[in-house]
Design an enzyme around this catalytic site. Structure first.
Site, short mmCIF file in Angstrom:
data_model
loop_
_atom_site.label_atom_id
_atom_site.label_comp_id
_atom_site.label_asym_id
_atom_site.label_seq_id
_atom_site.Cartn_x
_atom_site.Cartn_y
_atom_site.Cartn_z
N SER A 101 -9.55 -8.93 -6.74
CA SER A 101 -10.37 -8.50 -7.84
C SER A 101 -11.61 -9.42 -7.60
O SER A 101 -12.79 -9.09 -7.82
CB SER A 101 -9.90 -8.61 -9.24
OG SER A 101 -8.78 -7.44 -9.40
N GLY A 140 -21.68 -5.39 -15.15
CA GLY A 140 -21.49 -4.87 -16.59
C GLY A 140 -21.55 -3.19 -16.49
O GLY A 140 -22.70 -2.70 -16.63
N ILE A 173 -14.76 -7.27 -18.29
CA ILE A 173 -15.58 -7.69 -17.11
C ILE A 173 -14.93 -8.80 -16.22
O ILE A 173 -15.17 -9.95 -16.71
CB ILE A 173 -17.21 -8.08 -17.53
CG1 ILE A 173 -17.66 -6.94 -18.49
CG2 ILE A 173 -17.97 -8.22 -16.49
CD1 ILE A 173 -17.74 -5.53 -17.75
N THR A 174 -14.53 -8.29 -15.14
CA THR A 174 -13.99 -9.42 -14.17
C THR A 174 -15.01 -10.13 -13.75
O THR A 174 -16.02 -9.95 -13.52
CB THR A 174 -13.24 -8.75 -12.97
OG1 THR A 174 -12.15 -7.91 -13.35
CG2 THR A 174 -12.75 -9.54 -11.86
N LEU A 349 16.49 -7.22 -6.98
CA LEU A 349 16.57 -8.65 -7.40
C LEU A 349 17.56 -8.87 -8.48
O LEU A 349 17.70 -9.91 -8.93
CB LEU A 349 15.17 -9.56 -7.22
CG LEU A 349 14.93 -9.90 -6.07
CD1 LEU A 349 14.59 -8.96 -4.99
CD2 LEU A 349 13.86 -10.97 -6.16
N GLU A 374 -11.19 0.81 -12.50
CA GLU A 374 -12.02 1.60 -11.37
C GLU A 374 -11.52 2.79 -11.57
O GLU A 374 -11.35 3.52 -10.40
CB GLU A 374 -11.50 1.04 -10.08
CG GLU A 374 -11.92 -0.65 -10.01
CD GLU A 374 -13.26 -1.10 -10.27
OE1 GLU A 374 -14.22 -0.17 -10.32
OE2 GLU A 374 -13.47 -2.10 -10.10
N THR A 376 -8.91 5.67 -13.99
CA THR A 376 -7.53 5.84 -14.41
C THR A 376 -6.78 6.96 -13.31
O THR A 376 -7.54 7.61 -12.75
CB THR A 376 -7.22 6.29 -15.79
OG1 THR A 376 -7.88 7.58 -15.80
CG2 THR A 376 -7.91 5.34 -16.76
#
Length: 395
Positions: A101, A140, A173-174, A349, A374, A376
């Site tokens: 990302s 943004g 906002i990454t 597992l 980005e 759905t």
């Protein structure tokens, strides 16, 4: 009757021989990024996730490796083809979705709009340092009340003489809390416009979002604009309307449709290795039919996803180009495949699958976010539905 020799058995991690379809340069990029991730990221990713930290110290290395804006030409960017960018995203996400990302936002969401729609002055000011990892960018668009519907964004930019005044907020906002520059999209009297905003501008605030259960190795923020004043040359001059931000999202989604497969592959390989060594009822659990069924389904689904990603990458690199609907197809399919692999691998597992000693729950939690950011599942389904039926079901 053919007397040709029997083909060699394929690799358990590449059932369809996709690697053989790559160029020498593409394989070299894949191997370089994979080696870096395996040595420098994977051993620490579980702890970074648990601590909720992003390792800022790796950013210069990512720049030195040419991974930031790698598919862009000039301004210090590597200028690779789209397939190479996708393959790098896959290897980065095998380490952690937060790492991919960071690279994806930097290159596809922050650098790409400046490169594509910016003035020469904006390009020269920002792109070389962003490619080197000396400056960090964010994008943004998403708002607290408008996620999947950017056409109704509340952030407004108004002219004041030759300046622009921006008020509003952006959410999820990454890179927001660590960014030096934000590409901000706002509604204006002439439609949606993009603005290149230095984050030290008065009126700009970035608040970090904490207490996340997913993408914990990623800095996520809320951007707030309070009478933020920008000069006239802050606007991206070459684009108006939603075409600008939506084209950036297509770039980022392309990285995701490759990247998610890296997380899925990591889960599959972890489960396969575990099944070979975990003894129950007197033999490795990989010798039981139900375990083999799970592994085979994961391997088949991921292999088909790899073929799809490569095909879409070749289209993007061709004169034909890649349509947004095809990007939706790839993102929708490959994230589904990967999140299914994460969930299935966890069952192999058993209780050990929830431990950060293994990457399964971390990948599964991360992919829950990748599933919805980005675009759905619902949005990409309706994009394809409109293409198929000719009917707009968004409203």
């Amino acid at each position: 009757m053919s007397n040709s020799p029997r083909a060699a058995a394929p690799s358990p991690t590449d059932l369809l021989g996709v690697r053989s379809m790559l160029s020498e340069e593409e394989r070299a990029i894949t191997d370089t990024v994979r080696k870096y991730v395996e040595s420098e990221i994977t051993p620490h990713a579980g702890q970074w996730f648990e601590d909720g930290t992003f390792p800022d110290e790796i950013i210069p290395t990512l720049g030195e490796m040419g991974l930031l804006g790698m598919h862009l030409e000039g301004y210090g960017c590597a200028g690779t083809n789209a397939v190479s960018y996708g393959l790098a995203c896959r290897e980065l996400e095998a380490g952690d979705s937060g790492l991919r990302s960071f690279v994806s936002v930097q290159g596809s969401l922050a650098m790409f709009p400046i490169w594509k729609y910016g003035s020469e002055e904006q390009k020269q000011q920002w792109l070389p340092d962003m490619a080197a990892g000396k400056k960090i960018g964010c994008f943004g668009l998403t708002e607290p009340d408008h996620g999947s519907d950017p056409g109704h964004m509340s952030t407004r930019a108004k002219k004041d003489g030759s300046d622009w005044i921006i008020n509003g907020a952006k959410m999820w906002i990454t890179n927001g809390p660590i960014a030096d520059v934000a590409v901000v999209w706002a509604d204006t009297e002439e439609g949606v416009r993009g603005f290149v905003v230095p984050t030290d501008t008065p009126g700009f605030t970035a608040n970090e979002i904490k207490h996340k259960g997913s993408l914990r190795m990623s800095k996520t923020g809320e951007l707030v604009f309070d009478n933020l004043r920008l000069p006239a040359d802050a606007v991206l001059p070459e684009v108006k309307g939603l075409r600008g931000p939506l084209s950036c999202l297509s770039e980022a989604r392309f990285g995701i449709l490759f990247g998610a497969l890296g997380a899925g592959r990591s889960c599959y390989e972890t489960a396969r290795d575990y099944a070979a060594s975990r003894i129950q009822f007197g033999k490795p659990i990989g010798g039981f039919q139900l375990t083999q069924q799970k592994l085979v389904k994961m391997a088949m689904d991921l292999a088909k996803g790899e073929l799809l990603a490569l095909h879409l990458g070749r289209l993007k690199d061709s004169d034909a180009g890649l349509a947004p609907e095809q990007v939706s197809f790839g993102k929708l399919n490959n994230v589904r495949v990967s999140i299914d692999a994460a969930r299935t691998a966890r069952t192999i597992l058993g209780g050990n699958g929830i431990s950060h000693e293994y990457p399964l729950m971390r990948h599964a939690n991360n992919l829950e976010s990748v599933l919805t950011y980005e675009g759905t599942e619902e949005v990409h389904t309706l994009v394809l539905g409109q293409l198929i039926t000719g009917q707009n079901a968004f409203s």
